[in-house]
Every structure is written in structure tokens, then in C-alpha cells.
Design an enzyme around this catalytic site. Structure first.
Site, PDB file in Angstrom:
ATOM      1  N   LYS A  54      -6.420  20.875 -90.164  1.00 20.48           N
ATOM      2  CA  LYS A  54      -7.773  20.858 -90.741  1.00 20.48           C
ATOM      3  C   LYS A  54      -8.824  20.835 -89.632  1.00 20.48           C
ATOM      4  O   LYS A  54      -9.825  21.550 -89.694  1.00 20.48           O
ATOM      5  CB  LYS A  54      -7.940  19.655 -91.683  1.00 20.48           C
ATOM      6  CG  LYS A  54      -7.197  19.837 -93.014  1.00 20.48           C
ATOM      7  CD  LYS A  54      -7.108  18.572 -93.856  1.00 20.48           C
ATOM      8  CE  LYS A  54      -6.206  18.836 -95.068  1.00 20.48           C
ATOM      9  NZ  LYS A  54      -6.006  17.656 -95.915  1.00 20.48           N
ATOM     10  N   GLN A  98      -6.979  11.553 -96.181  1.00 19.21           N
ATOM     11  CA  GLN A  98      -5.675  12.192 -96.297  1.00 19.21           C
ATOM     12  C   GLN A  98      -4.727  11.318 -97.114  1.00 19.21           C
ATOM     13  O   GLN A  98      -4.586  10.121 -96.853  1.00 19.21           O
ATOM     14  CB  GLN A  98      -5.100  12.475 -94.897  1.00 19.21           C
ATOM     15  CG  GLN A  98      -3.806  13.274 -94.901  1.00 19.21           C
ATOM     16  CD  GLN A  98      -3.965  14.687 -95.448  1.00 19.21           C
ATOM     17  OE1 GLN A  98      -4.978  15.341 -95.289  1.00 19.21           O
ATOM     18  NE2 GLN A  98      -2.932  15.159 -96.125  1.00 19.21           N
ATOM     19  N   ASP A 121     -12.452  17.394-101.352  1.00 18.66           N
ATOM     20  CA  ASP A 121     -11.098  17.522-101.900  1.00 18.66           C
ATOM     21  C   ASP A 121     -11.118  17.758-103.408  1.00 18.66           C
ATOM     22  O   ASP A 121     -10.122  18.175-103.989  1.00 18.66           O
ATOM     23  CB  ASP A 121     -10.299  16.227-101.640  1.00 18.66           C
ATOM     24  CG  ASP A 121      -9.362  16.351-100.453  1.00 18.66           C
ATOM     25  OD1 ASP A 121      -8.930  17.476-100.156  1.00 18.66           O
ATOM     26  OD2 ASP A 121      -9.063  15.310 -99.838  1.00 18.66           O
TER      27      ASP A 121
HETATM   28  N1  GUN Z   1      -2.199  15.247 -99.354  1.00 18.38           N
HETATM   29  C1  GUN Z   1      -1.577  16.358 -99.800  1.00 18.38           C
HETATM   30  N2  GUN Z   1      -2.472  17.308-100.104  1.00 18.38           N
HETATM   31  C2  GUN Z   1      -3.681  16.789 -99.843  1.00 18.38           C
HETATM   32  C3  GUN Z   1      -5.018  17.298 -99.951  1.00 18.38           C
HETATM   33  O1  GUN Z   1      -5.275  18.434-100.372  1.00 18.38           O
HETATM   34  N3  GUN Z   1      -6.012  16.455 -99.572  1.00 18.38           N
HETATM   35  C4  GUN Z   1      -5.769  15.192 -99.125  1.00 18.38           C
HETATM   36  N4  GUN Z   1      -6.800  14.446 -98.799  1.00 18.38           N
HETATM   37  N5  GUN Z   1      -4.555  14.689 -99.024  1.00 18.38           N
HETATM   38  C5  GUN Z   1      -3.521  15.488 -99.371  1.00 18.38           C
END
Ligand code: GUN
Length: 294
Positions: A54, A98, A121
Site C-alpha cells: 500500500k 490493517q 476502506d
Molecule cells: N485485511 C484484509 N483485507 C483488508 C483490507 O482491505 N483493508 C484492511 N484495512 N485490512 C484488510
């Protein structure tokens, strides 16, 4: 039949280049450089990789990015205080926590504390609810990435039978919602999960299968109709002594036997994964431009 491989990596690269162009123009015209913050708790291998990618994608898009790291034993209070600071930080356009979080932290409580206007998100109930009734909002990155892939490859979804395997808040539920909605998939959607008695039969009738159950090789050739479109969301780490890392990523689809039946199929890796991050970049750009919320 010759199947077509859906190249998520190339599609994501192309979209990120478009985003970078737009950011360049915004900044050249005196606008603000979009800023994404990410919060990583603990040292889960998968989460470390996602967050690293990211941050890298932010660079590729010309965004500012900031990473906040917390140890596994961080308290809920500390994390809530972090969310509060990010909510108030005027330079931060959007941020993500996350997931998964350590067991002693209430994930939903943390998500609820995020200002929905910075929730890139799309996990906050306000964004989930707005998505469900078709209002402008941040859409969860994996489902949005899959919609983008289907569009990019001009795959017809309107009126088709779509089976979503899995009912998670992050993928299965929003995916089913979006595939059903007129302005997105416009499909006839069936959601199957670990307790669906007729899962195999439902799959066999599907024009589109979206597999998001996290069980390696779950979707086998006997479950797939000839000419179906198969989207594989699985990314389970399985031990592999021949790899330097000691593992490889396994999808939910038994690719070698399923692919020959398909019109289109996504690989793992290089399918949905890169598109998820690309969608987060789209959402961050929208946050920077205050596209959905003032
Ligand atoms: N864990 C697995 N997929 C995601 C996501 O798209 N965003 C976040 N914040 N955590 C995750």
C-alpha cells in the site's frame, strides 16, 4: 476452449498511472497532494506485505503516505487514541487500520471510531449502509477492484447468474450487494457459505463465480459450468519448501483443472490482489478531492 486470463497486475498498473497523472495536475494547479495513513498492529506476515504494498502504491500514485506501527500488545485505548488523532489531522485525507487486529481488541469498536469521511476502506457502517442503498460512498476495496476488472475486460454481468462464495464483511457481503445492484453488476446473485447445502449445485449453474472463502483449491472442475467467469479472491499462505519465503499464495480455485472450462479467470497471485490496492488508491484520491463528503 481457450480461456482468457484476467491480468489484475497490468490493469492495476494502468489505473495507478492514470491516478498519478491526475495527482500531478491537481498539485500543479495548487491543489493538495492526497495523503493516506495506514496503521499496522503486530507483525502478521500477510498484513506486513499488504501494508508495504500500500505504501509503495502511494508512491506510484504521487500520494503522501504515513505508516503508524503498534506492537501486538497495544491496548484498545491506545488504538482509539490513534484513530482520534488521525480523524482530527487535517493533512490526512484517508486512513486504514490493517485487519485482522489482535484478539484482545474489538475490531468493530475501532472501525466505528473512524470518521466515515476518512474511511477509505469503506468498513464504517455509514459507508456500508450507503453502499447498500446505492448512495455515493467509499466502497470496500476488494469488491470495487473486482467490479473494475469485470468492466475493464467488458465482461457482461447484467442479467447473469452470479454465485458469491463467502459472506465476510470485507468481501462476500459487499460483493453480493454490488453484483445485485442495477448500477453495478445488475446480476442475479446467490451467496453460498460453509453451511450451504446446495453449494456445488448453485456453482454449476453460475455464469460468474466469485470465490472468497479462503480455502485453497475449494472450487473444482465439477463445480464450474463451461464458459463461466471465475474470480478467485483467495490468498492463503501454504508452506512451500521450494520458495525462498517458505510459502506460496494459494487461491480458492483449483486453477489447472478449472481454467480450461472458463471464458475468463483470474490468477493467484496477479489477479484480484493488485486490484484491491489499486481501489484503495482510487478511494484515497476521492477522499483527497472530497468527492463524496465535504
Ligand atoms: N485485511 C484484509 N483485507 C483488508 C483490507 O482491505 N483493508 C484492511 N484495512 N485490512 C484488510
Amino acid at each position: 476452449m481457450e480461456y482468457q486470463l484476467i491480468d489484475g497486475k497490468a490493469t492495476a498498473t494502468a489505473i495507478k498511472q492514470q491516478i498519478a497523472e491526475e495527482v500531478k495536475n491537481i498539485v500543479a494547479n495548487g491543489g493538495k497532494q492526497p495523503h493516506l495513513a495506514a496503521v499496522l498492529v503486530g507483525h502478521d506476515g500477510g498484513s506486513e506485505t499488504y501494508v508495504k504494498n500500500k505504501v509503495l502504491s502511494c508512491e506510484q500514485c504521487g500520494f503522501k503516505s504515513t505508516l503508524f506501527r503498534y506492537e501486538e500488545n497495544t491496548t484498545e485505548e491506545e488504538l482509539l487514541a490513534c484513530v482520534d488523532r488521525l480523524n482530527k489531522d487535517e493533512d490526512v485525507d484517508g486512513f486504514i487500520i490493517q485487519l485482522p487486529l489482535p484478539k484482545h481488541i474489538d475490531e468493530q469498536k475501532i472501525i466505528m471510531a473512524i470518521d466515515y469521511r476518512k474511511d477509505v476502506d469503506g468498513f464504517h457502517p455509514i459507508n456500508v449502509g450507503r453502499m447498500a442503498i446505492g448512495l455515493p460512498c467509499f466502497i470496500s476495496a476488494t469488491p470495487l477492484g473486482i467490479l473494475t476488472l469485470l468492466q475493464h475486460y467488458h465482461i457482461e454481468t447484467s442479467g447473469k447468474k452470479c454465485v458469491v462464495l463467502g459472506r465476510s464483511n470485507i468481501v462476500g457481503k459487499p460483493m453480493a450487494q454490488l453484483m445485485m445492484q442495477k448500477q453495478f453488476g445488475d446480476s442475479t446473485v446467490t451467496v453460498c457459505h460453509s453451511h450451504s447445502a446446495t453449494l456445488k449445485e448453485e456453482c454449476r449453474e453460475a455464469d460468474i463465480i466469485i470465490a472468497a472463502i479462503g480455502r485453497p483449491d475449494f472450487v473444482t472442475a465439477d463445480m464450474v459450468k463451461k464458459g463461466a467467469v471465475v474470480i478467485d479472491v483467495g490468498t492463503t499462505r501454504v508452506p512451500d519448501a521450494t520458495r525462498k519465503s517458505g510459502f506460496r499464495l494459494s487461491g480458492d480455485v483449483k486453477f489447472d483443472e478449472v481454467a480450461p472450462l472458463c471464458s475468463y479467470i483470474t490468477p493467484v497471485p496477479g489477479g484480484v490482489g493488485p486490484m484491491t490496492i489499486c481501489s484503495l488508491m482510487k478511494n484515497t484520491l476521492a477522499a483527497g478531492k472530497k468527492e463524496y463528503y465535504k
